[in-house]
Design a protein around this motif. Structure first.
Motif, PDB file in Angstrom:
ATOM      1  N   HIS A  65       0.818  -1.119   0.075  1.00 39.71           N
ATOM      2  CA  HIS A  65       0.093   0.043   0.082  1.00 39.71           C
ATOM      3  C   HIS A  65       0.874   1.255   0.005  1.00 39.71           C
ATOM      4  O   HIS A  65       1.876   1.340   0.681  1.00 39.71           O
ATOM      5  CB  HIS A  65      -0.859  -0.046   1.206  1.00 39.71           C
ATOM      6  CG  HIS A  65      -1.629   1.301   1.308  1.00 39.71           C
ATOM      7  ND1 HIS A  65      -2.989   1.354   0.485  1.00 39.71           N
ATOM      8  CD2 HIS A  65      -1.678   2.277   2.009  1.00 39.71           C
ATOM      9  CE1 HIS A  65      -3.484   2.301   0.614  1.00 39.71           C
ATOM     10  NE2 HIS A  65      -2.770   3.085   1.454  1.00 39.71           N
ATOM     11  N   ASP A  66       0.786   2.023  -1.033  1.00 37.86           N
ATOM     12  CA  ASP A  66       1.396   3.224  -0.972  1.00 37.86           C
ATOM     13  C   ASP A  66       0.727   4.432  -0.051  1.00 37.86           C
ATOM     14  O   ASP A  66      -0.440   4.741  -0.455  1.00 37.86           O
ATOM     15  CB  ASP A  66       1.470   3.837  -2.514  1.00 37.86           C
ATOM     16  CG  ASP A  66       2.146   5.063  -2.862  1.00 37.86           C
ATOM     17  OD1 ASP A  66       2.194   6.198  -1.923  1.00 37.86           O
ATOM     18  OD2 ASP A  66       2.632   5.419  -3.842  1.00 37.86           O
ATOM     19  N   ALA A  67       1.254   4.592   1.138  1.00 35.81           N
ATOM     20  CA  ALA A  67       0.624   5.577   1.957  1.00 35.81           C
ATOM     21  C   ALA A  67       0.435   7.001   1.333  1.00 35.81           C
ATOM     22  O   ALA A  67      -0.668   7.605   1.894  1.00 35.81           O
ATOM     23  CB  ALA A  67       1.401   5.661   3.107  1.00 35.81           C
ATOM     24  N   ASP A  68       1.138   7.476   0.827  1.00 39.45           N
ATOM     25  CA  ASP A  68       1.182   8.800   0.090  1.00 39.45           C
ATOM     26  C   ASP A  68       0.159   8.913  -0.895  1.00 39.45           C
ATOM     27  O   ASP A  68      -0.666   9.870  -1.030  1.00 39.45           O
ATOM     28  CB  ASP A  68       2.680   9.176  -0.715  1.00 39.45           C
ATOM     29  CG  ASP A  68       3.670   9.444   0.279  1.00 39.45           C
ATOM     30  OD1 ASP A  68       3.316   9.684   1.705  1.00 39.45           O
ATOM     31  OD2 ASP A  68       4.627   9.825   0.151  1.00 39.45           O
ATOM     32  N   THR A  99      11.020  -0.997 -18.843  1.00 36.95           N
ATOM     33  CA  THR A  99       9.561  -1.109 -18.534  1.00 36.95           C
ATOM     34  C   THR A  99       8.943   0.179 -18.142  1.00 36.95           C
ATOM     35  O   THR A  99       7.842   0.187 -18.724  1.00 36.95           O
ATOM     36  CB  THR A  99       9.205  -2.126 -17.302  1.00 36.95           C
ATOM     37  OG1 THR A  99       9.964  -3.472 -17.472  1.00 36.95           O
ATOM     38  CG2 THR A  99       7.768  -2.590 -17.192  1.00 36.95           C
ATOM     39  N   SER A 100       9.447   1.096 -17.680  1.00 34.21           N
ATOM     40  CA  SER A 100       9.123   2.373 -17.349  1.00 34.21           C
ATOM     41  C   SER A 100       8.792   3.157 -18.667  1.00 34.21           C
ATOM     42  O   SER A 100       8.169   4.057 -18.948  1.00 34.21           O
ATOM     43  CB  SER A 100       9.889   3.218 -16.323  1.00 34.21           C
ATOM     44  OG  SER A 100      11.032   3.596 -16.900  1.00 34.21           O
ATOM     45  N   HIS A 111       5.933   2.905 -11.461  1.00 36.93           N
ATOM     46  CA  HIS A 111       5.528   4.064 -10.603  1.00 36.93           C
ATOM     47  C   HIS A 111       6.715   4.706 -10.024  1.00 36.93           C
ATOM     48  O   HIS A 111       6.831   6.011  -9.867  1.00 36.93           O
ATOM     49  CB  HIS A 111       4.397   3.913  -9.973  1.00 36.93           C
ATOM     50  CG  HIS A 111       3.053   3.334 -10.318  1.00 36.93           C
ATOM     51  ND1 HIS A 111       2.453   4.053 -11.323  1.00 36.93           N
ATOM     52  CD2 HIS A 111       2.577   2.492 -10.146  1.00 36.93           C
ATOM     53  CE1 HIS A 111       1.477   3.302 -11.812  1.00 36.93           C
ATOM     54  NE2 HIS A 111       1.269   2.437 -10.856  1.00 36.93           N
ATOM     55  N   ASP A 112       7.657   3.871  -9.210  1.00 42.37           N
ATOM     56  CA  ASP A 112       8.725   4.286  -8.581  1.00 42.37           C
ATOM     57  C   ASP A 112       9.768   3.338  -8.430  1.00 42.37           C
ATOM     58  O   ASP A 112       9.423   2.085  -8.592  1.00 42.37           O
ATOM     59  CB  ASP A 112       8.000   4.407  -6.966  1.00 42.37           C
ATOM     60  CG  ASP A 112       8.909   5.322  -6.158  1.00 42.37           C
ATOM     61  OD1 ASP A 112       9.768   5.766  -6.516  1.00 42.37           O
ATOM     62  OD2 ASP A 112       8.402   5.327  -5.003  1.00 42.37           O
ATOM     63  N   GLY A 119      19.491  -3.275   1.289  1.00 43.91           N
ATOM     64  CA  GLY A 119      20.140  -3.064   0.205  1.00 43.91           C
ATOM     65  C   GLY A 119      19.381  -3.984  -1.114  1.00 43.91           C
ATOM     66  O   GLY A 119      19.975  -4.069  -2.139  1.00 43.91           O
ATOM     67  N   ARG A 120      18.070  -4.340  -0.845  1.00 41.60           N
ATOM     68  CA  ARG A 120      17.521  -4.801  -2.141  1.00 41.60           C
ATOM     69  C   ARG A 120      16.818  -3.768  -2.780  1.00 41.60           C
ATOM     70  O   ARG A 120      15.836  -3.027  -2.273  1.00 41.60           O
ATOM     71  CB  ARG A 120      16.436  -5.729  -1.302  1.00 41.60           C
ATOM     72  CG  ARG A 120      16.844  -6.976  -0.764  1.00 41.60           C
ATOM     73  CD  ARG A 120      15.623  -7.850   0.175  1.00 41.60           C
ATOM     74  NE  ARG A 120      15.130  -8.475  -0.932  1.00 41.60           N
ATOM     75  CZ  ARG A 120      13.860  -9.022  -0.797  1.00 41.60           C
ATOM     76  NH1 ARG A 120      13.555  -9.174   0.790  1.00 41.60           N
ATOM     77  NH2 ARG A 120      13.331  -9.627  -1.507  1.00 41.60           N
ATOM     78  N   ILE A 121      16.950  -3.834  -4.207  1.00 43.68           N
ATOM     79  CA  ILE A 121      16.497  -2.808  -5.069  1.00 43.68           C
ATOM     80  C   ILE A 121      14.955  -3.425  -5.366  1.00 43.68           C
ATOM     81  O   ILE A 121      14.668  -4.417  -5.331  1.00 43.68           O
ATOM     82  CB  ILE A 121      17.275  -2.905  -6.359  1.00 43.68           C
ATOM     83  CG1 ILE A 121      18.593  -2.288  -6.058  1.00 43.68           C
ATOM     84  CG2 ILE A 121      16.482  -1.968  -7.390  1.00 43.68           C
ATOM     85  CD1 ILE A 121      19.446  -2.534  -7.528  1.00 43.68           C
ATOM     86  N   TRP A 122      14.023  -2.350  -5.427  1.00 51.10           N
ATOM     87  CA  TRP A 122      12.534  -2.613  -5.612  1.00 51.10           C
ATOM     88  C   TRP A 122      12.204  -1.568  -6.621  1.00 51.10           C
ATOM     89  O   TRP A 122      12.863  -0.618  -7.112  1.00 51.10           O
ATOM     90  CB  TRP A 122      11.850  -2.579  -4.483  1.00 51.10           C
ATOM     91  CG  TRP A 122      11.985  -1.379  -3.733  1.00 51.10           C
ATOM     92  CD1 TRP A 122      12.613  -1.088  -2.549  1.00 51.10           C
ATOM     93  CD2 TRP A 122      11.374   0.096  -3.743  1.00 51.10           C
ATOM     94  NE1 TRP A 122      12.711   0.138  -2.295  1.00 51.10           N
ATOM     95  CE2 TRP A 122      11.955   0.796  -3.072  1.00 51.10           C
ATOM     96  CE3 TRP A 122      10.334   0.383  -4.920  1.00 51.10           C
ATOM     97  CZ2 TRP A 122      11.554   2.264  -2.781  1.00 51.10           C
ATOM     98  CZ3 TRP A 122      10.034   1.694  -4.817  1.00 51.10           C
ATOM     99  CH2 TRP A 122      10.537   2.502  -3.769  1.00 51.10           C
ATOM    100  N   PHE A 123      10.975  -1.866  -7.367  1.00 50.05           N
ATOM    101  CA  PHE A 123      10.230  -0.965  -8.181  1.00 50.05           C
ATOM    102  C   PHE A 123       8.801  -1.113  -8.026  1.00 50.05           C
ATOM    103  O   PHE A 123       8.453  -2.357  -7.944  1.00 50.05           O
ATOM    104  CB  PHE A 123      10.623  -0.839  -9.767  1.00 50.05           C
ATOM    105  CG  PHE A 123      10.668  -2.074 -10.513  1.00 50.05           C
ATOM    106  CD1 PHE A 123       9.563  -2.252 -11.288  1.00 50.05           C
ATOM    107  CD2 PHE A 123      11.654  -2.874 -10.819  1.00 50.05           C
ATOM    108  CE1 PHE A 123       9.468  -3.359 -12.064  1.00 50.05           C
ATOM    109  CE2 PHE A 123      11.522  -4.124 -11.427  1.00 50.05           C
ATOM    110  CZ  PHE A 123      10.329  -4.144 -12.269  1.00 50.05           C
ATOM    111  N   THR A 124       7.912  -0.120  -8.111  1.00 49.38           N
ATOM    112  CA  THR A 124       6.503  -0.464  -7.960  1.00 49.38           C
ATOM    113  C   THR A 124       5.756  -0.388  -9.332  1.00 49.38           C
ATOM    114  O   THR A 124       6.386   0.374 -10.308  1.00 49.38           O
ATOM    115  CB  THR A 124       5.811   0.485  -7.042  1.00 49.38           C
ATOM    116  OG1 THR A 124       6.192   1.737  -7.335  1.00 49.38           O
ATOM    117  CG2 THR A 124       6.455   0.349  -5.541  1.00 49.38           C
ATOM    118  N   MET A 125       4.692  -1.007  -9.483  1.00 47.57           N
ATOM    119  CA  MET A 125       3.905  -0.838 -10.756  1.00 47.57           C
ATOM    120  C   MET A 125       2.338  -1.277 -10.385  1.00 47.57           C
ATOM    121  O   MET A 125       2.267  -1.328  -9.378  1.00 47.57           O
ATOM    122  CB  MET A 125       4.595  -2.066 -11.690  1.00 47.57           C
ATOM    123  CG  MET A 125       4.565  -3.416 -11.369  1.00 47.57           C
ATOM    124  SD  MET A 125       5.485  -4.256 -12.322  1.00 47.57           S
ATOM    125  CE  MET A 125       6.550  -5.135 -10.934  1.00 47.57           C
TER     126      MET A 125
END
Length: 162
Positions: A65-68, A99-100, A111-112, A119-125
C-alpha cells in the motif's frame, strides 16, 4: 525486513500524524472515505506490505500500500540471495528502466524505484488482477466446462496476438 519500507513517506513528513491538524487537513484534501482521516504508514515509511503475490528469476512480487497516494501497487523486489551481485543489480535496474519507458495495455506501468534498508532494489507498478494465461490453459487441459465456454480459440488467439 519489517512491515514498512521504501523511502520515507512524503505525507508523513508533512506533520505529526497524532495531531488533529494533520488529520483535519488531510481529510479536507481528499482524506479517506467516511471522514476517517489520515492514517500514515508505520514509522513514516511510504510502503506497507500487504501480501505476497509471486516470485520469479531475480525477484519476488508483493502487494504493498502506497501511503502517500493511498493506493495498492505491486512491488518487485530483488531476491535476497542475488541482491549483492553487482551485475544482477544493474540488470534489475535496467529491467525497471526499460519497462518504465513502455506504454502498452499489456505492460503494467512502473511508478517508483528504490532500495530497501537491507540493500534490495525494488520498483513499483500497477497491480494487474485476474487469471494468468497459464491458469487458463491449465483449466482448458483439465477440461473445465466454464473455462471452455469463456476461452474459445478466437479469444486465446487474440490474447496471444496482443
Amino acid at each position: 525486513m519489517g512491515n514498512g519500507f521504501g523511502r520515507q513517506s512524503v505525507v508523513a513528513r508533512l506533520g505529526d500524524p497524532d495531531t488533529q491538524e494533520t488529520r483535519v487537513s488531510a481529510a479536507g484534501a481528499g482524506g479517506a472515505a467516511g471522514g476517517a482521516g489520515f492514517v500514515p504508514a508505520a514509522a513514516g515509511e511510504k510502503y506497507q506490505l500487504l501480501a505476497e503475490i509471486g516470485a520469479g528469476g531475480m525477484g519476488e512480487v508483493v502487494l504493498v500500500h502506497d501511503a502517500d497516494l493511498r493506493r495498492d501497487v505491486a512491488m518487485k523486489l530483488m531476491r535476497e540471495d542475488v541482491a549483492r551481485d553487482a551485475v544482477l543489480r544493474r540488470k534489475f535496474v535496467a529491467e525497471a528502466q526499460a519497462t518504465s519507458q513502455l506504454e502498452h495495455p499489456g505492460i503494467p506501468p512502473v511508478h517508483d524505484i528504490g532500495i530497501t534498508p537491507e540493500g534490495r532494489i525494488w520498483f513499483t507498478m500497477k497491480v494487474v488482477r485476474g487469471e494468468t494465461l497459464a491458469d487458463v490453459l491449465r483449466k482448458l487441459v483439465l477440461g473445465a466446462a466454464d473455462t471452455r465456454r469463456t476461452w474459445n480459440l478466437h479469444k486465446l488467439a487474440s490474447v496471444l496476438e496482443r
